[in-house]
Design an enzyme around this catalytic site. Structure first.
Site, PDB file in Angstrom:
ATOM      1  N   GLU A 197       9.341  42.345  36.998  1.00 46.56           N
ATOM      2  CA  GLU A 197       9.112  43.032  38.275  1.00 46.56           C
ATOM      3  C   GLU A 197      10.084  44.206  38.432  1.00 46.56           C
ATOM      4  O   GLU A 197       9.888  45.258  37.854  1.00 46.56           O
ATOM      5  CB  GLU A 197       9.204  42.033  39.430  1.00 46.56           C
ATOM      6  CG  GLU A 197       8.077  41.016  39.353  1.00 46.56           C
ATOM      7  CD  GLU A 197       8.115  40.026  40.495  1.00 46.56           C
ATOM      8  OE1 GLU A 197       7.119  39.929  41.202  1.00 46.56           O
ATOM      9  OE2 GLU A 197       9.149  39.348  40.671  1.00 46.56           O
TER      10      GLU A 197
ATOM     11  N   GLY B  18      16.108  41.859  40.486  1.00 45.86           N
ATOM     12  CA  GLY B  18      15.479  40.566  40.767  1.00 45.86           C
ATOM     13  C   GLY B  18      15.319  40.258  42.246  1.00 45.86           C
ATOM     14  O   GLY B  18      15.299  41.156  43.088  1.00 45.86           O
TER      15      GLY B  18
ATOM     16  N   HIS C 154      48.593  41.706  59.662  1.00 41.95           N
ATOM     17  CA  HIS C 154      48.380  41.418  61.085  1.00 41.95           C
ATOM     18  C   HIS C 154      48.008  42.702  61.791  1.00 41.95           C
ATOM     19  O   HIS C 154      48.673  43.716  61.581  1.00 41.95           O
ATOM     20  CB  HIS C 154      49.659  40.852  61.706  1.00 41.95           C
ATOM     21  CG  HIS C 154      49.513  40.557  63.171  1.00 41.95           C
ATOM     22  ND1 HIS C 154      48.821  39.464  63.639  1.00 41.95           N
ATOM     23  CD2 HIS C 154      49.920  41.235  64.272  1.00 41.95           C
ATOM     24  CE1 HIS C 154      48.853  39.469  64.962  1.00 41.95           C
ATOM     25  NE2 HIS C 154      49.507  40.529  65.362  1.00 41.95           N
TER      26      HIS C 154
ATOM     27  N   GLY D 207      12.088  25.662  58.114  1.00 40.47           N
ATOM     28  CA  GLY D 207      13.232  25.466  57.211  1.00 40.47           C
ATOM     29  C   GLY D 207      14.467  26.166  57.730  1.00 40.47           C
ATOM     30  O   GLY D 207      14.501  27.389  57.849  1.00 40.47           O
TER      31      GLY D 207
END
Lengths: 446, 446
Positions: free
Chosen positions: A36, A40, A431, A175
C-alpha cells in the site's frame, strides 16, 4: 529468481522501514516490499493522522475555552475539510521522508503484495526474489467481529473514519481501547455527540486501573457504556446488552475498534509457526524458519508502532551478528486524548499477578507548578510510580495529564537503566515542568 | 536565645522550602524564615507567573492562528486583567501548597528579615534563634546597572512588569537572557511591539550557538538589537550604541533584565567568604563557617530554581550524614518562549573549551511525526546531541521546539546515568512523540 538480496523486508510500516533503514545503513543490500503506502498503518491510518486531527481539536478547544486566561473569541468554527487536508499533508510529508531514508540507505523498494513460498523465495507481482534473510513486518488490520449489521454502510474502522467528508451528528464507538478512545476524544472535542461501548467493565485495559477510571471521568464530553455487549448494528445506531437489559444508542456513524488481527495473507503456506495471535518469534525475533524473522503487529506480542521499530532493530542486529534481544518490560505507551495519558512498565495489578513486591506513590498534578500555571487546580491529572519493594528499582510509571506522552520517555530510560530511587532523586528536572511529578512521586516512596 | 532548632533555613524559595521539607521529613526540628512570600522569587515573580501568562498567550495564538487545522474565529480578544487574575490564582495555590508541606513536615515558619550574627545566631524581628545548622537560601534580585534614566517610572524589573495594569504599546527589553526573552515572547504574542536590546552578539548565552541563532529567528514577531550597548533610558524609550552609532527605540515600558545579584543583606557581618558573585560553597554546599550552608542563587553558581532545590537536598543530606554532592554537569534548563527551547549538559563550545572530544548529530523537527502533525514542516525546531568521542557517553542535548522542556528530563536522566549511545538506542520511546528526536539524533551518531 531475479535477484539476490541480503535482506528482504515485507511491509514498510514502523517495523519494516526502520529494519530496512538500519540494515541498509549497515551496508546490507535490502529490498523493501509494500503493498500500500510507505509508513504502513501507523503513518497512513493510525498514529499520525489521528495526531494531526487531535492537534486541530486541541486548538479548537483552546479557542473556545480560554476565558480563564483572558482569551475570548466570537464565532469559532471547525472545518473538517481543512483538517483532513492538514492530516493528508502530514502523511505525505512523512511518506516522502521515509522514501528519502530508503534512498539514502540504498534500500530498493518494490510495490506489491508479497507471498512467502515454502522454499523461502518471495513472490511479488509474479517476480521471485530471494535473500539470505527475510523480515516479515506485515502489520495488522482492524478486526470486525460477526455482529449483525457490522457490514452496514454506516460502519467504519480506523481507515474509513479517516476519509469521511462530513462530521457525523452522533458517533458510536464500539471498543474502548486506545484507538476507540482517541477517536472518541477527537470527535467529542469538535462537537460530535459520542458514545463509547465497551465489553469490559473499564476502558483502556492497558492502563493502571486507577488511571483508566480517572480517564473515563476526565473525558467528560463522552458517554461511556461499559460492561456492554453489542448485539446489533442498525442504520439508526447500536443495540447492546448491559446487566441483562437491551439498550440502544443512536448514531449516524459507527466506529468498529474492538481489536486488531495480524496480516497473515501470503505467509500461511511457508511452514511458519503461527499462533492464534500471530507469527511466533523468540526474543531475537526469529521465527521457526531459519533466516526468517517477524516483527511488529504480525507477531501479536506488542501492538505498538515503537515496539515494531525496536523489534526491527533487534532482528537487524541479530542478522548483523550483534548481540541484542527484545525486552518488553520498558515499552512506553500513550493515549493522545484530551487529556493525554501515558505509562511504562508494570501496573499494580501486573506486579501482583507476577508476585513482584512493590511500593507505590501517587502525586496529583494540582501540586505541580507548571500544570497549575497551564491548566489550573480543577483539571484532573496524576502520576503513580511503582518501585521494587526490596531493590528500590523503578518498575512502573503512569501519568495522566498534558504532555504525559513526552514525559514518559524519561520513565522508559529510567526503567530500562534499572535506576533505583536514590539515583532518580539525584537527577535534576527543570522547574517548572509537568515532568517534575515523576521526581516528586519517587521522593514520596517509603 | 528563644529556641534551639536542628536547622534554620533562611529563605522560602525553591532552595529553602525544599531543604526545609526534606529536613522536616527526616525528623529534624526546622525553622524557615521568609521576609516576603512562600515560594520566593520563583513562585511569586519568576518561573510560575511567567508560565501562567505564557499559557494564556499560547492559547491566544492558537485561537488566532489555527486556520491550517480548520479552526477559525471571527474575533479574538486578550484581557490582561483576567490573565493577571489567573496568574495570581496560580501563585496563591502554590503558596498554599508550600505552606501545607511545611505544616506536614512540622517546619516552623517565621515571617521577617533574617540577620546572621557573627556568633551564628539568627535575628528575626528582634528575636534571636539558634540551630546546629543554618542554610542560607536568600536568593537573588534583579540587577539594575547605573544607566542614566534606569530609575525612571517607565522602567521595571521582573517584579514590576508582573503588576502592570494595562499592556504597553511598545516594550523595550534590556538584556536578552532567559528572563528578558520569555517576557519578550509573551508580550509579542499578545500584540505588543517588542524590541530586545542585548549587549553580546547573540541572545540566550546559555544556549548552544546554533540554537541561540535559530531561536532569534524563530521569535519572529520580536525586534532584536544585538551587540548593542544601552546608553540612556528616557521617558520616550531607550538609546543604545551599535557599531559606533547611536540608535533609539521607542517604548512606553522598559524591562530591565540584565542579570541578577545575590541577596546578601543580613549576611555580610558574620564572617562568610563572599565572592563577587555570591557566597562561596563547596560541593556539599558548605560555606567557610562550620554548620552554615548556602544554596541557590545566593551562591551565584547556577541561577535556576531546580538547581537551588537540588542544592537544598545536598545540604540537608550532608547535615543528615548522608553521602551526597552537588554536580553541575546534568542540570537542565528551559526557555518557555513560543517556541520553547531546552538543554542539558555540554554545548559544543563548552566541550571544546574543556578539551573534551565529542561527536555530534543534529536532527530537524520536520522529520518527526508528532511535530509535523502538530506544527507542520515549516515550523523551526531541532535537536542536537553531543557524545564523548571515545567513551560514547551522552554529554549534551539541546532541543528547540514545542515541549522541549518536558523532553529534557529524559536527557538529564541519561546524562546523569552516563548512558552510552548503544544503551540509549535500546531505550524505547513512544511513537509518535516529539521526544523521539533525542533517540533519532543518538542513532545519527558515528
Amino acid at each position: 529468481m531475479s535477484s539476490e538480496f541480503d535482506l528482504i523486508v515485507i511491509g514498510a510500516g514502523p517495523g519494516g522501514y526502520i529494519a530496512a533503514e538500519r540494515a541498509g545503513g549497515a551496508g546490507k543490500k535490502v529490498l523493501l516490499i509494500e503493498k500500500e503506502e510507505m509508513g504502513g498503518e501507523c503513518t497512513n491510518w493510525g498514529c499520525i493522522p489521528t495526531k494531526s486531527l487531535l492537534a486541530g481539536a486541541k486548538h479548537y478547544v483552546h479557542a473556545r475555552e480560554s476565558e480563564r486566561f483572558g482569551v475570548t473569541v466570537s464565532g469559532a468554527k471547525y472545518d473538517l475539510k481543512t483538517a483532513m487536508a492538514w492530516k493528508q499533508e502530514t502523511i505525505e510529508t512523512l511518506r516522502a521522508g521515509i522514501a528519502f531514508l530508503m534512498k539514502k540507505n540504498k534500500v530498493e523498494v518494490v510495490k506489491g503484495t508479497a507471498v512467502l513460498n515454502p522454499d523461502r523465495s518471495v513472490r511479488v507481482n509474479d517476480v521471485l526474489y530471494s535473500a539470505k534473510n527475510i523480515i516479515i513486518a506485515s502489520g495488522s488490520s482492524a478486526a470486525v467481529p460477526p455482529i449483525p449489521g457490522a457490514d452496514g454502510k454506516n460502519v467504519v474502522t480506523n481507515r474509513g473514519i479517516l476519509s469521511i467528508e462530513a462530521l457525523p451528528r452522533k458517533l458510536a464507538v464500539i471498543g474502548g481501547g486506545v484507538i476507540g478512545v482517541e477517536f472518541a476524544s477527537y470527535f467529542s472535542a469538535v462537537g460530535v455527540e459520542v458514545t463509547v461501548i465497551e465489553m469490559m467493565d473499564e476502558i483502556l485495559p492497558l492502563m493502571d486501573g486507577d488511571f483508566a477510571r480517572a480517564m473515563r471521568k476526565a473525558l467528560k464530553g463522552i458517554n461511556f457504556a461499559t460492561s456492554a455487549k453489542v448485539t446489533k448494528i442498525t442504520p439508526k445506531g447500536v443495540d447492546y446488552e448491559k446487566a441483562g437489559k437491551t439498550e440502544s444508542v443512536e448514531a449516524d456513524l459507527v466506529l468498529m475498534s474492538v481489536g486488531r488481527r495480524p496480516n497473515l495473507e501470503g505467509f500461511t503456506e511457508a511452514g511458519l509457526d503461527i499462533s492464534r495471535t500471530g507469527i511466533r518469534v523468540d526474543e531475537k525475533m526469529r521465527t521457526n524458519l531459519p533466516g526468517v524473522f517477524a516483527v511488529g503487529d504480525v507477531t501479536g506480542t506488542s501492538l505498538l508502532a515503537h515496539s515494531a521499530s525496536r523489534m526491527g532493530e533487534v532482528a537487524v542486529n541479530t542478522i548483523l551478528g550483534k548481540e541484542d534481544r527484545m525486552r518488553y518490560h520498558a515499552i512506553p505507551w500513550a493515549v493522545y486524548t484530551l487529556p493525554e495519558a501515558a505509562g511504562c512498565g508494570l501496573t499494580e495489578k501486573e506486579a501482583a499477578d507476577k508476585g513482584i513486591p512493590v511500593k507505590t506513590a501517587t502525586v496529583q498534578m494540582r501540586a505541580n507548578g507548571r500544570f497549575l500555571a497551564e491548566h489550573g487546580k480543577r483539571e484532573p491529572g496524576m502520576c503513580k510510580v511503582l518501585v521494587h519493594a526490596k531493590k528500590n528499582t523503578l518498575l512502573g510509571v503512569h501519568i495522566m495529564g498534558a504532555t504525559a506522552s513526552e514525559i514518559i520517555p524519561a520513565a522508559a530510560a529510567m526503567i530500562e537503566a534499572e535506576l533505583r530511587t536514590d539515583e532518580i532523586r539525584e537527577i535534576i528536572f527543570p522547574h517548572p515542568a509537568v515532568a517534575e511529578v515523576l521526581r516528586d512521586a519517587v521522593w514520596e516512596i517509603e
